[in-house]
Write a protein that holds these residues in place. Structure first.
Motif, mmCIF file in Angstrom:
data_model
loop_
_atom_site.group_PDB
_atom_site.id
_atom_site.type_symbol
_atom_site.label_atom_id
_atom_site.label_comp_id
_atom_site.label_asym_id
_atom_site.label_seq_id
_atom_site.Cartn_x
_atom_site.Cartn_y
_atom_site.Cartn_z
ATOM 1 N N LEU A 1 -69.729 -15.846 53.798
ATOM 2 C CA LEU A 1 -70.178 -15.925 52.410
ATOM 3 C C LEU A 1 -69.003 -15.929 51.448
ATOM 4 N N LYS A 2 -67.975 -15.151 51.780
ATOM 5 C CA LYS A 2 -66.778 -15.075 50.939
ATOM 6 C C LYS A 2 -65.561 -14.964 51.852
ATOM 7 N N LYS A 3 -64.646 -15.920 51.745
ATOM 8 C CA LYS A 3 -63.473 -15.884 52.611
ATOM 9 C C LYS A 3 -62.335 -16.701 52.010
ATOM 10 N N TYR A 4 -61.204 -16.061 51.844
ATOM 11 C CA TYR A 4 -59.984 -16.764 51.462
ATOM 12 C C TYR A 4 -59.315 -17.321 52.718
ATOM 13 N N LYS A 5 -58.535 -18.344 52.535
ATOM 14 C CA LYS A 5 -57.862 -18.988 53.665
ATOM 15 C C LYS A 5 -57.028 -17.997 54.472
ATOM 16 N N GLU A 6 -56.410 -17.036 53.779
ATOM 17 C CA GLU A 6 -55.501 -16.101 54.445
ATOM 18 C C GLU A 6 -56.243 -14.974 55.172
ATOM 19 N N ASP A 7 -57.522 -14.802 54.911
ATOM 20 C CA ASP A 7 -58.274 -13.708 55.534
ATOM 21 C C ASP A 7 -58.358 -13.886 57.042
ATOM 22 N N SER A 8 -58.611 -12.789 57.738
ATOM 23 C CA SER A 8 -58.631 -12.809 59.198
ATOM 24 C C SER A 8 -59.721 -13.732 59.734
ATOM 25 N N ILE B 1 -64.087 -27.351 82.884
ATOM 26 C CA ILE B 1 -65.501 -27.188 83.202
ATOM 27 C C ILE B 1 -65.987 -25.793 82.804
ATOM 28 N N PHE B 2 -67.294 -25.624 82.757
ATOM 29 C CA PHE B 2 -67.940 -24.365 82.366
ATOM 30 C C PHE B 2 -67.445 -23.879 81.001
ATOM 31 N N PRO B 3 -67.648 -24.652 79.962
ATOM 32 C CA PRO B 3 -67.139 -24.258 78.641
ATOM 33 C C PRO B 3 -68.015 -23.198 77.973
ATOM 34 N N LEU B 4 -67.417 -22.462 77.049
ATOM 35 C CA LEU B 4 -68.168 -21.644 76.103
ATOM 36 C C LEU B 4 -68.405 -22.517 74.878
ATOM 37 N N THR B 5 -69.653 -22.751 74.544
ATOM 38 C CA THR B 5 -69.986 -23.650 73.447
ATOM 39 C C THR B 5 -70.194 -22.852 72.166
ATOM 40 N N VAL B 6 -69.286 -23.033 71.224
ATOM 41 C CA VAL B 6 -69.359 -22.396 69.912
ATOM 42 C C VAL B 6 -69.613 -23.498 68.889
ATOM 43 N N TYR B 7 -70.649 -23.310 68.096
ATOM 44 C CA TYR B 7 -71.069 -24.323 67.126
ATOM 45 C C TYR B 7 -70.620 -23.892 65.729
ATOM 46 N N LYS B 8 -70.003 -24.802 65.004
ATOM 47 C CA LYS B 8 -69.572 -24.503 63.645
ATOM 48 C C LYS B 8 -70.006 -25.621 62.707
ATOM 49 N N THR B 9 -70.590 -25.217 61.577
ATOM 50 C CA THR B 9 -70.948 -26.178 60.546
ATOM 51 C C THR B 9 -70.946 -25.439 59.210
ATOM 52 N N LYS B 10 -71.302 -26.131 58.153
ATOM 53 C CA LYS B 10 -71.274 -25.515 56.826
ATOM 54 C C LYS B 10 -72.684 -25.353 56.255
ATOM 55 N N ILE B 11 -72.847 -24.312 55.480
ATOM 56 C CA ILE B 11 -74.049 -24.115 54.671
ATOM 57 C C ILE B 11 -73.576 -23.875 53.247
ATOM 58 N N GLU B 12 -73.851 -24.820 52.386
ATOM 59 C CA GLU B 12 -73.419 -24.717 50.992
ATOM 60 C C GLU B 12 -74.523 -24.089 50.148
ATOM 61 N N ILE B 13 -74.181 -23.065 49.382
ATOM 62 C CA ILE B 13 -75.135 -22.510 48.416
ATOM 63 C C ILE B 13 -74.458 -22.493 47.053
ATOM 64 N N ASN B 14 -75.265 -22.575 45.999
ATOM 65 C CA ASN B 14 -74.649 -22.676 44.673
ATOM 66 C C ASN B 14 -73.975 -21.355 44.289
ATOM 67 N N GLU B 15 -73.063 -21.450 43.356
ATOM 68 C CA GLU B 15 -72.214 -20.305 43.007
ATOM 69 C C GLU B 15 -73.014 -19.128 42.467
ATOM 70 N N ASN B 16 -74.047 -19.413 41.696
ATOM 71 C CA ASN B 16 -74.857 -18.319 41.148
ATOM 72 C C ASN B 16 -75.540 -17.534 42.257
ATOM 73 N N ASP B 17 -76.137 -18.253 43.207
ATOM 74 C CA ASP B 17 -76.793 -17.583 44.336
ATOM 75 C C ASP B 17 -75.768 -16.824 45.180
ATOM 76 N N LYS B 18 -74.619 -17.453 45.385
ATOM 77 C CA LYS B 18 -73.573 -16.812 46.190
ATOM 78 C C LYS B 18 -73.098 -15.511 45.538
ATOM 79 N N ASN B 19 -72.835 -15.557 44.254
ATOM 80 C CA ASN B 19 -72.358 -14.356 43.555
ATOM 81 C C ASN B 19 -73.409 -13.248 43.563
ATOM 82 N N LYS B 20 -74.673 -13.644 43.498
ATOM 83 C CA LYS B 20 -75.759 -12.662 43.551
ATOM 84 C C LYS B 20 -75.774 -11.957 44.902
#
Length: 231
Positions: free
Chosen positions: A124-131, A6-25
């Motif tokens: 925005l940028k994260k490898y699997k091994e990153d913290s 009971i009394f949980p901390l609610t953390v919401y996670k989802t994805k936001i995809e942006i194209n590679e050109n915008d991401k690199n910019k």
């Protein structure tokens, strides 16, 4: 037997995809911000670079980030929907927003954002091994003996046989590139220590929620238009 958490901390996670050109910019812009830091002495060798301490705390007002924040705004509404908050009766403000860069074993110490109501982190940028992000339990509702669940000596000796959701004082939250995590600003959080990061880049913000109309309301901060500045 039935167990109720009971009394949980609610953390919401989802994805936001942006194209590679915008991401690199955006990545390039954030890297340029780091190169133009205005308060370099504030950062020590083990801490991540945080734009809000370096003169870059208004990404939400930067036209280059407009598309991203349009998507983020939708996710904030979805988070409020979890709690059945009528978002049509409140004004939602991003009060400040900044980027963080973690390279090598840099990390972010545990902290809260006490000046706001909600916060988020978008990867925005994260490898699997990153913290990863960690949430800490400050309330410790299950801790019937002081420090019984936070003691490394008790765990090492086997008195705590296995760490699980019932006895842990923190949770390591797995996140990937393009994930956004939204949570109450008062929740204690940080990132894993002593993890070798490639170059993890995230974008965070602090959000404040005000009443659109404070008539007959005891709680919620009233709208700014009704405030009076003291000179």
């Amino acid at each position: 037997m039935t167990i109720y958490n009971i009394f949980p901390l609610t953390v919401y996670k989802t994805k936001i995809e942006i194209n590679e050109n915008d991401k690199n910019k955006l990545i390039k812009l954030i890297q340029e911000m780091k190169n133009n830091s205005e308060n370099s002495s504030y950062k020590n060798r083990s801490s991540s670079w945080t734009g809000d301490t370096q003169g870059f705390e208004n990404l939400h007002n930067d036209i280059n980030f407009k598309k991203l924040y349009e998507e983020i705004n939708k996710k904030i509404i979805e988070y409020l929907d979890i709690f059945n908050i009528d978002h049509n009766q409140v004004d939602i403000y991003i009060q400040r927003s900044w980027a963080t860069i973690s390279s090598g074993k840099e990390s972010i110490n545990r902290h809260r954002h006490m000046q706001s109501h909600l916060s988020f982190a978008y990867y925005l940028k994260k490898y699997k091994e990153d913290s990863k992000i960690i949430f800490y339990d400050e309330h410790k509702h299950n801790e019937f003996v002081p420090d019984i669940f936070g003691s490394s000596s008790l765990t090492k000796k086997g008195i705590i046989k296995k760490i699980n959701i019932h006895n842990s004082d923190h949770v390591i939250f797995d996140v990937e590139e393009n994930d956004i995590v939204i949570f109450p600003s008062k929740a204690m959080h940080g990132t894993q220590q002593n993890i070798e990061n490639h170059e993890r880049i995230s974008i965070s913000a602090d959000i404040t929620i005000l009443a659109k109309d404070a008539k007959l309301l005891e709680h919620l901060t009233p709208p700014i238009k009704n405030w009076k500045k003291i000179n």
